[in-house]
Write a protein that holds these residues in place. Sequence first.
Motif, PDB file in Angstrom:
ATOM      1  N   ARG A 237       0.832  -1.209   0.000  1.00  0.00           N
ATOM      2  CA  ARG A 237       0.000   0.000   0.000  1.00  0.00           C
ATOM      3  C   ARG A 237       0.865   1.257   0.000  1.00  0.00           C
ATOM      4  O   ARG A 237       0.546   2.252  -0.659  1.00  0.00           O
ATOM      5  CB  ARG A 237      -0.959  -0.010   1.196  1.00  0.00           C
ATOM      6  CG  ARG A 237      -2.122  -0.978   1.028  1.00  0.00           C
ATOM      7  CD  ARG A 237      -3.192  -0.792   2.070  1.00  0.00           C
ATOM      8  NE  ARG A 237      -2.747  -1.084   3.424  1.00  0.00           N
ATOM      9  CZ  ARG A 237      -2.689  -2.293   3.977  1.00  0.00           C
ATOM     10  NH1 ARG A 237      -3.042  -3.350   3.249  1.00  0.00           N
ATOM     11  NH2 ARG A 237      -2.283  -2.459   5.211  1.00  0.00           N
ATOM     12  N   LEU A 238       1.980   1.221   0.727  1.00  0.00           N
ATOM     13  CA  LEU A 238       2.898   2.361   0.726  1.00  0.00           C
ATOM     14  C   LEU A 238       3.478   2.571  -0.670  1.00  0.00           C
ATOM     15  O   LEU A 238       3.555   3.699  -1.163  1.00  0.00           O
ATOM     16  CB  LEU A 238       4.030   2.140   1.732  1.00  0.00           C
ATOM     17  CG  LEU A 238       3.652   2.081   3.210  1.00  0.00           C
ATOM     18  CD1 LEU A 238       4.868   1.720   4.060  1.00  0.00           C
ATOM     19  CD2 LEU A 238       3.038   3.383   3.670  1.00  0.00           C
TER      20      LEU A 238
ATOM     21  N   GLY B 233       0.893   4.156  -3.007  1.00  0.00           N
ATOM     22  CA  GLY B 233       0.755   5.587  -2.753  1.00  0.00           C
ATOM     23  C   GLY B 233       1.932   6.376  -3.294  1.00  0.00           C
ATOM     24  O   GLY B 233       1.767   7.465  -3.861  1.00  0.00           O
TER      25      GLY B 233
ATOM     26  N   GLN C  32       1.702   6.608  -7.133  1.00  0.00           N
ATOM     27  CA  GLN C  32       0.709   7.608  -7.529  1.00  0.00           C
ATOM     28  C   GLN C  32       1.297   9.019  -7.402  1.00  0.00           C
ATOM     29  O   GLN C  32       1.124   9.850  -8.298  1.00  0.00           O
ATOM     30  CB  GLN C  32      -0.534   7.462  -6.654  1.00  0.00           C
ATOM     31  CG  GLN C  32      -1.668   8.345  -7.069  1.00  0.00           C
ATOM     32  CD  GLN C  32      -2.922   8.082  -6.243  1.00  0.00           C
ATOM     33  OE1 GLN C  32      -2.889   7.466  -5.181  1.00  0.00           O
ATOM     34  NE2 GLN C  32      -4.048   8.559  -6.741  1.00  0.00           N
ATOM     35  N   ALA C  33       2.009   9.290  -6.313  1.00  0.00           N
ATOM     36  CA  ALA C  33       2.622  10.608  -6.115  1.00  0.00           C
ATOM     37  C   ALA C  33       3.718  10.881  -7.150  1.00  0.00           C
ATOM     38  O   ALA C  33       3.833  11.996  -7.669  1.00  0.00           O
ATOM     39  CB  ALA C  33       3.186  10.710  -4.699  1.00  0.00           C
TER      40      ALA C  33
END
Length: 173
Positions: A16-17, A20, A23-24
Motif C-alpha cells: 500500500r505504501l 501511494g 501515484q505521487a
Amino acid sequence: MAESGSNDRDPDTTARLIAGMAQAIAAELPAPPTTSVLVGIERGGVAVAEALRAQLPAHVGFGTVDVSFHRDDYARRGLRTARPSDLPHSLEDTVVVLVDDVLQTGRTARAAMEVLFERGRPARVLLAALATRPGRQLPIQPDVVGVALTVRGDTHVAVEEAPLRIRIEEGPR
C-alpha cells in the motif's frame, strides 16, 4: 510511529505504501517526449524502485546506481563490494526519480546525486524513500515518502526484499 521492540511492517502494508508512492511520483512526471527515469540506489533502493516501476507508465526508464566510491564515510564504514551503476543513457535534461529504501542521514542520497551529475545535468531530480527516520546530517529531504518513522537513534530500520517489507529492530545491530 515505531514503538519499542521488533516491529515489522507486513508485505501488504508495504504494498500500500508503494502504491501511494507510485501515484505521487506519476503525478510529478512529465508526459513524453520528456525523458523520465527511475533510479534505485544499490542495494535496498533497487528493490523499492522495481516495485514502483511495476506501477508507473511504461515510458519511464529504469536504472541503478552504486554509491560505494562516492560515499564520504567509506573510510569509517569500510568499502563493500561495488556493483556497476546501470543508467540507461545520458541524464542530460532527464527527469530522474532517485529511490532509496531508508533515508536517515542523507549521505547516501548525496553520493547518489553525485553519480547522477557525472552522467549529465538532469532537468529535475526527485528523491523518493520508502521510509524516513530521524538522524539527518545533511539538508536533504525526500519529495515522496512511503512512511515517516519516529524511532530512537539505536533502532535499526531495514527493507527486506522478498517479500518487500520494512523491518524495525530496537537496539544495536
